[in-house]
Design a protein around this motif. Structure first.
Motif, short mmCIF file in Angstrom:
data_model
loop_
_atom_site.label_atom_id
_atom_site.label_comp_id
_atom_site.label_asym_id
_atom_site.label_seq_id
_atom_site.Cartn_x
_atom_site.Cartn_y
_atom_site.Cartn_z
N TRP A 34 48.28 36.74 29.46
CA TRP A 34 48.03 35.33 29.17
C TRP A 34 47.11 34.76 30.25
O TRP A 34 47.21 35.11 31.39
N VAL A 35 46.25 33.89 29.83
CA VAL A 35 45.30 33.29 30.75
C VAL A 35 45.67 31.84 31.02
O VAL A 35 46.03 31.11 30.11
N CYS A 36 45.58 31.43 32.26
CA CYS A 36 45.74 30.03 32.63
C CYS A 36 44.72 29.69 33.69
O CYS A 36 44.14 30.57 34.31
N PRO A 72 43.31 38.23 43.02
CA PRO A 72 43.58 36.79 42.94
C PRO A 72 43.60 36.09 44.30
O PRO A 72 43.51 34.86 44.35
N LYS A 73 43.72 36.85 45.39
CA LYS A 73 43.70 36.26 46.72
C LYS A 73 42.27 36.13 47.28
O LYS A 73 42.09 35.70 48.41
N ALA A 105 43.01 39.13 38.24
CA ALA A 105 42.23 37.90 38.09
C ALA A 105 40.84 38.23 37.57
O ALA A 105 40.33 39.34 37.76
N LEU A 106 40.25 37.27 36.91
CA LEU A 106 38.85 37.33 36.51
C LEU A 106 38.12 36.16 37.16
O LEU A 106 38.61 35.04 37.14
N LEU A 116 45.37 36.88 35.61
CA LEU A 116 45.92 37.68 34.53
C LEU A 116 47.35 38.04 34.90
O LEU A 116 47.66 38.24 36.08
N SER A 117 48.22 38.15 33.90
CA SER A 117 49.61 38.48 34.22
C SER A 117 49.79 39.96 34.52
O SER A 117 50.77 40.35 35.16
#
Length: 471
Positions: free
Chosen positions: A10-12, A395-396, A418-419, A437-438
């Protein structure tokens, strides 16, 4: 039976509420779509919300081509294993009037001959229409090497094949140029000798544009041709480089726009690497070529050292020119390194319509494994005057664009969580957005425009997921 969905991504949006999202949709990772099958998928088009494509089905004991329809959540809605295609490699696929038209190259075991084959499939029922037809048979001598280049027009309606035989010992090679229509029928075919081919381009009007280079140690001469059914336009231009890579990004108003990469030949021991932009008018024979070398910041990006420290000398076999696309103002391309089969960073540069290099930017890949191998794919797209570069990232990693920090080390072997999308405007200004990204995944390097959408794939050990972008 193995569960169809092994994980859901899922994307947020993270960061400020006003941050722009470039991700339209990510489907669930489908274990029935293997990584290799996703990477080799030829997308023919979109019908009734389904992505229609052709690839090789590697799950069968005897490999075969398959036609496949996938929904936006990566479900395989229907597919067809095409019988008798064990020795076929799909070259091109087109969706036209509810039918999938496939062009393949068939190799016969223990033979120096191969055949171009045409298949027609009903996209709604996934049934074969009629019998496969032989388009053209190529018979070569056992002492010669034969290879093919293929390309499609921007609107996807036309496909071109150039078959080259390296038998002659002169400057030129024997070649056959073929243009296919939207139903993969031959529109025209002609034999025209060609120099060592570097790039080809197909116009929506059915012209085949090629660029080749002279043999030898250089500096190289580049040879251009524009072929249609009745005419050939031809010219050559001298460069100051030993040319390694060239790429035709556009052909309009009789002007070919080219991006390239090579080395100077002034010194045997200290050859400078240059990238260049080139514009050639095939009617007036006017041309411009503009060169640029790497500075210390560029070298540090390629070698992942901190900015300000001296980088190792860069050699031409460690980098490659790729992902060159036309823009509203000219073109954008990337130069990527392959040091130790890894990729630390990329140089992005832009041309105007006359081949002038108007800006260049360095972007560091911010995610690599603890053993040093980088696990990051990236895609690039253009819309209007903006260019969008999306990649897998830790993501960091910094939320804003920076080249100051070295790549982060992670222990993951299956991708990133992450993207990041780098938006670059016509002046070279960069803004960055990051979306998590999860589950870890790697963004596949291909990005295909279908209608007004850009479609790609995320892959991990569980399979592949379709991703749609809103740029």
């Amino acid at each position: 039976m193995k569960q169809l969905f092994t994980c859901i991504i899922w994307v947020c949006i993270i960061g400020l509420a006003s941050a722009q999202s470039f991700i339209e949709n990510i489907g669930s990772t489908n274990s029935k779509i293997k990584i290799l099958e996703a990477q080799e998928l030829l997308i023919a088009g979109e019908m009734d919300g389904l992505i229609i494509g052709v690839n090789t089905n590697y799950k069968r004991l005897n490999f075969c081509m398959q036609a496949i329809a996938i929904d936006e959540n990566s479900n395989i809605v229907r597919n067809l294993d095409i019988p008798g295609t064990k020795n076929d490699s799909p070259l091109a696929a087109n969706l036209y009037d509810g039918k999938i038209y496939i062009l393949s190259k068939r190799f016969e075991t223990f033979s120096t001959s191969y055949t171009y084959m045409r298949y027609v499939i009903d996209a709604e029922t996934m049934t074969l229409i009629g019998e496969p037809t032989e388009v053209l048979e190529i018979t070569s001598k056992s002492t010669s090497a034969n290879y093919s280049w293929s390309a499609s027009s921007k609107d996807g309606s036309l496909t071109a094949i150039i078959n080259i035989s390296t038998t002659p010992k002169g400057e030129k090679y024997e070649a056959t140029e073929i243009l296919f229509d939207e139903e993969m029928n031959i529109e025209w075919q002609r034999d025209y000798p060609i120099y060592s081919l570097s790039s080809m381009f197909v116009t929506d009007d059915g012209e085949i544009v090629t660029i080749g280079r002279s043999k030898g140690k250089g500096p190289h001469t580049l040879y251009f041709s524009v072929l249609n059914e009745n005419d050939i336009q031809y010219l050559s231009k001298q460069t100051k480089l030993y040319v390694y890579d060239t790429y035709i990004v556009s052909y309009k108003d009789s002007r070919i726009l080219v991006m390239g990469l090579g080395t100077t030949t002034d010194s045997k021991n200290d050859k400078e690497i240059n990238y260049f932009g080139m514009s050639v008018n095939v009617e007036t024979e006017e041309s411009e070529i503009h060169y640029k070398g790497f500075d210390n910041t560029d070298n540090n990006i390629f070698f992942d050292t901190k900015i300000g420290k001296s980088a190792k000398p860069l050699t031409i076999n460690q980098i490659s020119l790729n992902k060159c696309i036309a823009t509203e103002y000219g073109a954008v391309g990337t130069i990527q390194n392959y040091l130790y089969k890894s990729s630390i960073g990329i140089l992005v540069f832009a041309l105007d319509n006359h081949g002038n290099i108007i800006w260049n930017r360095d972007i560091r890949f911010n995610m690599k494994r603890s053993n040093g191998e980088v696990r990051s794919g990236f895609t690039i797209a253009a819309k209007g005057s903006n260019v969008y570069l999306t990649m897998s990232e830790d993501p960091k990693s910094p939320k804003q664009y920076t080249i100051e920090e070295p790549s982060r080390k992670t222990n993951t072997s299956i991708g990133a969580k992450a993207l990041s999308t780098y938006k670059i405007d016509a002046e070279g200004n960069i803004s960055k957005s990051m979306e998590p990204l999860s589950k870890p995944a790697i963004l596949d390097r291909r990005l295909i425009k279908v209608g007004d959408k850009h479609i790609g794939f995320l892959t991990n050990q569980s399979g592949a997921a379709i991703i749609k972008f809103n740029y």
